[in-house]
Structure formats: structure tokens, C-alpha cells
Design an enzyme around this catalytic site. Structure first.
Site, PDB file in Angstrom:
ATOM      1  N   LYS A 189      -1.144  44.521  71.901  1.00 23.65           N
ATOM      2  CA  LYS A 189       0.316  44.357  71.804  1.00 23.65           C
ATOM      3  C   LYS A 189       1.044  45.680  71.955  1.00 23.65           C
ATOM      4  O   LYS A 189       2.124  45.729  72.538  1.00 23.65           O
ATOM      5  CB  LYS A 189       0.692  43.704  70.469  1.00 23.65           C
ATOM      6  CG  LYS A 189       0.364  42.227  70.429  1.00 23.65           C
ATOM      7  CD  LYS A 189       1.138  41.511  69.352  1.00 23.65           C
ATOM      8  CE  LYS A 189       0.839  40.025  69.373  1.00 23.65           C
ATOM      9  NZ  LYS A 189       1.380  39.313  68.233  1.00 23.65           N
ATOM     10  N   LYS A 229      -5.440  34.922  77.828  1.00 20.26           N
ATOM     11  CA  LYS A 229      -5.116  33.892  76.835  1.00 20.26           C
ATOM     12  C   LYS A 229      -3.761  33.253  77.132  1.00 20.26           C
ATOM     13  O   LYS A 229      -2.837  33.960  77.543  1.00 20.26           O
ATOM     14  CB  LYS A 229      -5.082  34.585  75.466  1.00 20.26           C
ATOM     15  CG  LYS A 229      -5.071  33.659  74.278  1.00 20.26           C
ATOM     16  CD  LYS A 229      -5.016  34.459  72.985  1.00 20.26           C
ATOM     17  CE  LYS A 229      -3.678  35.135  72.765  1.00 20.26           C
ATOM     18  NZ  LYS A 229      -3.493  35.740  71.462  1.00 20.26           N
ATOM     19  N   LYS A 245       2.689  33.066  74.294  1.00 21.47           N
ATOM     20  CA  LYS A 245       4.154  32.928  74.366  1.00 21.47           C
ATOM     21  C   LYS A 245       4.766  34.090  75.116  1.00 21.47           C
ATOM     22  O   LYS A 245       5.880  33.985  75.620  1.00 21.47           O
ATOM     23  CB  LYS A 245       4.736  32.923  72.951  1.00 21.47           C
ATOM     24  CG  LYS A 245       4.380  31.715  72.121  1.00 21.47           C
ATOM     25  CD  LYS A 245       4.887  31.918  70.680  1.00 21.47           C
ATOM     26  CE  LYS A 245       4.057  31.146  69.691  1.00 21.47           C
ATOM     27  NZ  LYS A 245       4.154  31.630  68.326  1.00 21.47           N
TER      28      LYS A 245
HETATM   29  P1  TYM Z   1       0.327  32.837  66.452  1.00 19.71           P
HETATM   30  O1  TYM Z   1       1.716  32.491  66.086  1.00 19.71           O
HETATM   31  O2  TYM Z   1       0.092  33.794  67.564  1.00 19.71           O
HETATM   32  O3  TYM Z   1      -0.489  31.520  66.800  1.00 19.71           O
HETATM   33  C1  TYM Z   1      -0.508  30.409  65.905  1.00 19.71           C
HETATM   34  C2  TYM Z   1      -1.868  29.739  65.948  1.00 19.71           C
HETATM   35  O4  TYM Z   1      -2.177  29.342  67.301  1.00 19.71           O
HETATM   36  C3  TYM Z   1      -3.436  29.872  67.685  1.00 19.71           C
HETATM   37  N1  TYM Z   1      -3.387  30.199  69.116  1.00 19.71           N
HETATM   38  C4  TYM Z   1      -4.266  29.755  70.009  1.00 19.71           C
HETATM   39  N2  TYM Z   1      -5.334  28.959  69.891  1.00 19.71           N
HETATM   40  C5  TYM Z   1      -6.037  28.679  71.025  1.00 19.71           C
HETATM   41  N3  TYM Z   1      -5.688  29.160  72.263  1.00 19.71           N
HETATM   42  C6  TYM Z   1      -4.618  29.968  72.416  1.00 19.71           C
HETATM   43  N4  TYM Z   1      -4.278  30.420  73.618  1.00 19.71           N
HETATM   44  C7  TYM Z   1      -3.855  30.299  71.258  1.00 19.71           C
HETATM   45  N5  TYM Z   1      -2.747  31.058  71.060  1.00 19.71           N
HETATM   46  C8  TYM Z   1      -2.480  30.987  69.732  1.00 19.71           C
HETATM   47  C9  TYM Z   1      -3.613  31.112  66.827  1.00 19.71           C
HETATM   48  O5  TYM Z   1      -4.968  31.472  66.699  1.00 19.71           O
HETATM   49  C10 TYM Z   1      -2.999  30.695  65.525  1.00 19.71           C
HETATM   50  O6  TYM Z   1      -3.929  29.984  64.742  1.00 19.71           O
HETATM   51  N6  TYM Z   1      -1.051  36.115  62.911  1.00 19.71           N
HETATM   52  C11 TYM Z   1      -0.932  34.717  63.219  1.00 19.71           C
HETATM   53  C12 TYM Z   1      -0.043  33.965  62.253  1.00 19.71           C
HETATM   54  C13 TYM Z   1      -0.365  34.163  60.816  1.00 19.71           C
HETATM   55  C14 TYM Z   1      -1.424  33.560  60.095  1.00 19.71           C
HETATM   56  C15 TYM Z   1      -1.298  34.033  58.761  1.00 19.71           C
HETATM   57  C16 TYM Z   1      -2.440  32.675  60.453  1.00 19.71           C
HETATM   58  C17 TYM Z   1       0.313  34.954  59.955  1.00 19.71           C
HETATM   59  N7  TYM Z   1      -0.228  34.856  58.706  1.00 19.71           N
HETATM   60  C18 TYM Z   1      -2.194  33.650  57.769  1.00 19.71           C
HETATM   61  C19 TYM Z   1      -3.343  32.298  59.462  1.00 19.71           C
HETATM   62  C20 TYM Z   1      -3.215  32.763  58.133  1.00 19.71           C
HETATM   63  C21 TYM Z   1      -0.341  34.563  64.621  1.00 19.71           C
HETATM   64  O7  TYM Z   1       0.297  35.454  65.134  1.00 19.71           O
HETATM   65  O8  TYM Z   1      -0.481  33.329  65.160  1.00 19.71           O
END
Ligand code: TYM
Length: 332
Positions: A111, A194, A197
Site C-alpha cells: 500500500k 488480487k 477496491k
Molecule cells: P478489507 O476491507 O480489505 O476486506 C474485507 C474482507 O474481504 C476479504 N477480501 C478478499 N477475500 C478474497 N478475495 C479478495 N480479492 C478479497 N479482498 C478482500 C478480506 O480478506 C477481508 O476478510 N484489515 C481488514 C479489515 C479488518 C479486520 C479487523 C478483519 C480490520 N479489523 C479485524 C478481521 C478482524 C481489511 O482491510 O479488510
């Protein structure tokens, strides 16, 4: 006691990766666990967010969770910034985690890119906040996509070090739950990147708000190679787009990838894409309709979040008070 915590960032539209990698699994887990599902707005502001859009995105993510089938009465849906314990515990974890641990985080490197000096301190400390999210509720299980695995290993290290440093058996060592045929959904334009967004191309991802025409168009335009579809997993070698599309099919149809290979191996991409588009529309359209309805019902979405915040605070409060005692903060 087993308790699930997971979160999604309110940054732009949710996509198929978020749904198949995370939210759909949450819907399945809600039967068996006590669950908290969080819209992580504090994480979102580690990179610049337009304040008006951030509010809209927070409601959008809440609506998506509800439309996907998460029961807000049985579970807790809330936004992170309203429970101040997240930021407080994250500060304590800033003092527990080591610089060397954070320096190994690959997502920060991706990032921040080449311009690391100009990244926010928050982006760097982001995994500590993530550990705080989970441990503020003594969460034991965390369902996420593959890309969050390293962050969860850090959360485990933080829990272990906190317990050792203070000679307590206080925080649980969290277990990642990474399952299903689509733990890492790739971009429709590049099978080695991947689905995300932040990809500038809308054609790279299927958004949870896309209508049937948009879904069909994006799948039709998805990158492929000139050969017929592979018939075995071995033949995925060097063919990331085929592997990705067949994995998405398996996840949407709720079948093994092996079955998709048997069904479509040797066929042309054009036929397969038509079937994949039909399946995606069939599975996603009802949810999208519900989501659009909820996006127009702001009062309902806000009420769900308010109720979730109150219930989350009630769990977090006593745990944070114990942390203060353990660390040695005087309470008056
Ligand atoms: P975020 O917002 O990027 O994504 C949310 C969830 O979607 C999953 N994900 C994917 N799974 C499969 N293929 C993809 N291309 C893909 N893109 C995203 C992510 O693995 C995630 O489960 N840091 C985290 C949010 C967070 C969190 C937490 C998660 C903050 N605190 C505590 C678990 C526990 C994040 O940025 O997810």
C-alpha cells in the site's frame, strides 16, 4: 467461550472478493458462534477519505452485510469509531508490538509503495489496531480472506506477548478462519493481481451493487487465454485467469473446483463465461436488490448501527477496564 470478530473497510464499493472471501462465510458462521461484524472506519482513514463519502460508505457496508443475510438481532453490527476502546487498546498494542514485526507486513509495503516516507503513521500501525479490534472483545475466531492471514499472525503474537509481559492468561490466541473455494479472488483483468477496491479499472471487479447487465459485461470482458478450459488443477499452471474464473464458479455454485474442472474441462471460454455470468446474476441479483432497498432506508441502517454500538460497548467496557488494571493505570 468462542466469539467471532471480523471487519470490512468502508472504502468504496464492496466487491465479489469481499463477499466470497469473507461476508458469505460470516453468514454461515452466525448459526454457531456469537459474532461481531464491524465496519472499520478507523482503518479506512489510514489513507485519505472524503468525509461525506466515508459516511455513505459506512452505511453501504452495513447495508451489504444485512443484504447478504447477516441477522443484526442475533449478531452485533457496528462501526468501529463509535466504540472508543478500539483506539485505546490499539495504543497499548502500539507499545507491545515491535517495530521489527510491523516491518515485515507485506500489505503495508504494497500500500505504501515506493513512497513509504509519505505514508501515514496510521497505515503503518494498522495491524495493531486490527489486533485491538479482535481482542477488545476477546475474539477467538476471525473469518477473513487469505490476504489478512499475516495480520492475524501478528494479532496472535501481540496476544502472546501481552500475556507474557504481564504474566497473565488474559487474551486468547486468535484462530483465523479462511475457507471456501474463493479465499483469494483475483482481478478479472489480471489473474495475478488480487481483486481490490483500489484497482482503477471498474472492469477488474464485480461490485456488490452491479446489476445483471454490468455483471454479464464484466465477465464477458474478463481476460482469458486462447486455449480451451483446463480439465485438472495441474493444468492451472501458467493460467491464472482460468484458475480464477473456475474458482469463482465453484464458490458461487457451492461445489468443489474439481467438479467445475470435470464439467467444463476442454470447453471454450465463451460458453463457460455465459454460464458463469448466468450463475453470478442468479446468486447476486437478489442481494443487490435488497441492498439498493436498504441504501434508501438510512433510518433503518442507522438504527442497526446504533443498536450494535451499544451492545459492542457493553462487551468491550469490562474487558478494557481489566486491561487498565493489568497494565497498571490508576482508575478513579
Ligand atoms: P478489507 O476491507 O480489505 O476486506 C474485507 C474482507 O474481504 C476479504 N477480501 C478478499 N477475500 C478474497 N478475495 C479478495 N480479492 C478479497 N479482498 C478482500 C478480506 O480478506 C477481508 O476478510 N484489515 C481488514 C479489515 C479488518 C479486520 C479487523 C478483519 C480490520 N479489523 C479485524 C478481521 C478482524 C481489511 O482491510 O479488510
Amino acid at each position: 467461550m468462542e466469539r467471532i470478530f471480523s471487519g470490512v473497510q468502508p472504502t468504496g464499493n464492496l466487491h465479489l472478493g469481499n463477499y466470497l472471501g469473507a461476508i458469505r462465510n460470516w453468514v454461515r458462521l452466525q448459526e454457531d458462534y456469537e459474532c461481531l461484524f464491524c465496519v472499520v472506519d478507523l482503518h479506512a482513514v489510514t489513507v485519505w477519505q472524503d468525509p461525506v463519502e466515508l459516511k455513505a460508505s459506512t452505511r453501504h457496508v452495513c447495508a451489504a452485510m444485512l443484504a447478504a443475510g447477516i441477522d443484526a438481532k442475533r449478531n452485533i453490527i457496528f462501526n468501529q469509531s463509535q466504540v472508543s476502546g478500539h483506539a485505546e487498546l490499539a495504543w497499548i498494542f502500539n507499545c507491545v508490538a515491535r517495530l521489527g514485526w510491523l516491518n515485515r507486513m507485506t500489505q503495508f509495503k504494497e500500500k505504501a509503495g515506493k513512497n513509504k516516507e509519505n505514508a501515514s503513521v496510521g497505515l503503518y500501525a494498522y495491524p495493531n489496531l486490527m489486533a485491538a479490534d479482535i481482542l477488545l472483545y476477546k475474539g477467538t475466531h476471525v473469518p477473513v480472506g487469505e490476504d489478512q492471514k499475516q495480520h492475524l499472525e501478528l494479532a496472535r503474537d501481540i496476544a502472546i506477548k501481552f500475556n507474557n509481559d504481564f504474566g497473565v492468561d488474559f487474551f486468547p490466541v486468535v484462530e483465523p478462519l479462511i475457507f471456501g473455494a474463493a479465499t483469494r479472488v483475483m482481478s478479472l483483468r489480471d489473474g495475478t493481481a488480487k481483486m481490490s477496491k483500489s484497482d482503477p479499472s471498474e472492469l477488474s471487479r464485480i461490485a456488490m451493487t452491479d446489476d445483471a447487465d454490468a455483471i454479464a459485461k464484466k465477465i464477458r470482458k474478463a481476460k482469458t487465454d486462447p486455449d480451451a478450459l483446463p480439465g485438472s488443477e495441474k493444468e492451472f499452471a501458467g493460467r491464472p485467469e482460468a484458475a480464477n474464473l473456475m474458482g469463482i464458479y465453484a464458490a458461487l455454485a457451492d461445489i468443489e473446483v474439481a467438479e467445475v474442472l470435470t464439467r467444463f474441462g476442454g470447453k471454450q471460454f465463451s460458453d463457460f463465461k455465459q454460464e458463469l455470468a448466468d450463475l453470478a446474476v442468479e446468486k447476486l441479483a437478489p442481494m443487490q436488490g435488497e441492498m439498493r432497498r436498504l441504501m434508501d432506508d438510512t433510518a433503518h441502517v442507522d438504527a442497526v448501527l446504533a443498536d450494535g454500538v451499544a451492545r459492542a460497548r457493553a462487551i468491550a467496557g469490562p474487558i478494557l477496564a481489566e486491561v487498565h488494571d493489568i497494565v497498571g493505570f490508576l482508575r478513579s
